[in-house]
Design a protein around this motif. Structure first.
Motif, PDB file in Angstrom:
ATOM      1  N   PHE A  71      26.804  11.187  -0.157  1.00  0.00           N
ATOM      2  CA  PHE A  71      28.078  11.409  -0.843  1.00  0.00           C
ATOM      3  C   PHE A  71      29.207  11.816   0.100  1.00  0.00           C
ATOM      4  N   ILE A  72      28.908  11.915   1.384  1.00  0.00           N
ATOM      5  CA  ILE A  72      29.844  12.512   2.339  1.00  0.00           C
ATOM      6  C   ILE A  72      31.211  11.810   2.337  1.00  0.00           C
ATOM      7  N   ASN A  73      31.261  10.506   2.166  1.00  0.00           N
ATOM      8  CA  ASN A  73      32.532   9.771   2.183  1.00  0.00           C
ATOM      9  C   ASN A  73      32.931   9.243   0.809  1.00  0.00           C
TER      10      ASN A  73
ATOM     11  N   MET B 128      17.429  12.687   5.174  1.00  0.00           N
ATOM     12  CA  MET B 128      18.352  13.718   5.649  1.00  0.00           C
ATOM     13  C   MET B 128      19.790  13.206   5.733  1.00  0.00           C
ATOM     14  N   SER B 129      20.022  11.984   5.242  1.00  0.00           N
ATOM     15  CA  SER B 129      21.390  11.458   5.218  1.00  0.00           C
ATOM     16  C   SER B 129      22.185  12.166   4.133  1.00  0.00           C
TER      17      SER B 129
ATOM     18  N   ARG C 102      12.714   3.583   3.767  1.00  0.00           N
ATOM     19  CA  ARG C 102      13.589   4.039   4.847  1.00  0.00           C
ATOM     20  C   ARG C 102      13.629   5.561   4.860  1.00  0.00           C
ATOM     21  N   PRO C 103      12.492   6.223   5.188  1.00  0.00           N
ATOM     22  CA  PRO C 103      12.420   7.684   5.109  1.00  0.00           C
ATOM     23  C   PRO C 103      13.422   8.418   5.996  1.00  0.00           C
TER      24      PRO C 103
ATOM     25  N   THR D 226      22.016  16.392   1.063  1.00  0.00           N
ATOM     26  CA  THR D 226      21.191  15.321   1.637  1.00  0.00           C
ATOM     27  C   THR D 226      20.514  14.535   0.514  1.00  0.00           C
ATOM     28  N   ALA D 227      20.031  13.358   0.836  1.00  0.00           N
ATOM     29  CA  ALA D 227      19.283  12.557  -0.141  1.00  0.00           C
ATOM     30  C   ALA D 227      18.047  13.326  -0.607  1.00  0.00           C
ATOM     31  N   LEU D 228      17.417  14.059   0.283  1.00  0.00           N
ATOM     32  CA  LEU D 228      16.252  14.869  -0.091  1.00  0.00           C
ATOM     33  C   LEU D 228      16.638  15.938  -1.115  1.00  0.00           C
ATOM     34  N   ASN D 229      17.703  16.676  -0.837  1.00  0.00           N
ATOM     35  CA  ASN D 229      18.145  17.714  -1.764  1.00  0.00           C
ATOM     36  C   ASN D 229      18.550  17.109  -3.112  1.00  0.00           C
TER      37      ASN D 229
END
Length: 169
Positions: free
Chosen positions: A118-120, A114-115, A109-110, A134-137
């Protein structure tokens, strides 16, 4: 998404390789090798393994398996931390397996790269990343963290053993 898939595949290759070399180094150690520190100010291999496992728990396992963050980071660095060779191998294998599983999930699920996973969630503890990352970072941060500490494990193992035997298969 082609470049995202290439990046994820590259990270998977690197983590699998890092897992292989780290496990091979630990397998050649004795109980004393795992728990002793090169100097009074240095971390033992047990400390480094506990730290890698703790970082993977608080940063990845909480997202992937929705497990609450129960990490106690300070305990990872306690002098004289006891850990059997079997525990060391299991902890480091679990850490790498969780990272690999998360990367495989992202590869399937690429668009999630950019999701902001941890935001919530409650504020992150002991982390270089914040809740807006982001998941990438996150995975780039984990790549640096794990590589840095697994390199320390291998170096400490070489100090203890003088020479390590590698299986290149």
């Amino acid at each position: 998404m082609e470049i995202a898939l290439e990046l994820l595949e590259s990270m998977l290759v690197k983590f699998r390789s890092e897992k292989k070399w780290t496990l091979q180094a630990i397998e050649q150690l004795s109980q004393e090798d795992i728990t002793s520190s090169p100097t009074s100010e240095s971390n033992s291999i047990a400390n480094l393994i506990a730290h890698i496992r703790g970082a993977v728990h608080s940063r990845v396992e909480t997202i992937l398996l929705d497990i609450p963050d129960i990490r106690e980071r300070d305990k990872e660095f306690e002098k004289g931390l006891e850990m059997s060779k079997e525990q060391a191998l299991k902890k480091i294998m679990d850490a790498f397996d969780i990272l690999i599983k998360y990367l495989e999930h992202l590869k399937s699920r690429p668009e999630l790269l950019m999701s902001q996973p941890f935001i919530n969630r409650p504020p992150l503890t002991y982390s270089q990343v914040n809740n807006e990352t982001t998941a990438l970072n996150l995975m780039m941060s984990m790549f640096r963290e794990v590589h840095f500490h697994s390199g320390q494990i291998i170096y400490a193992a070489k100090i203890r053993k003088g020479r390590l035997i590698w299986n290149y298969d």
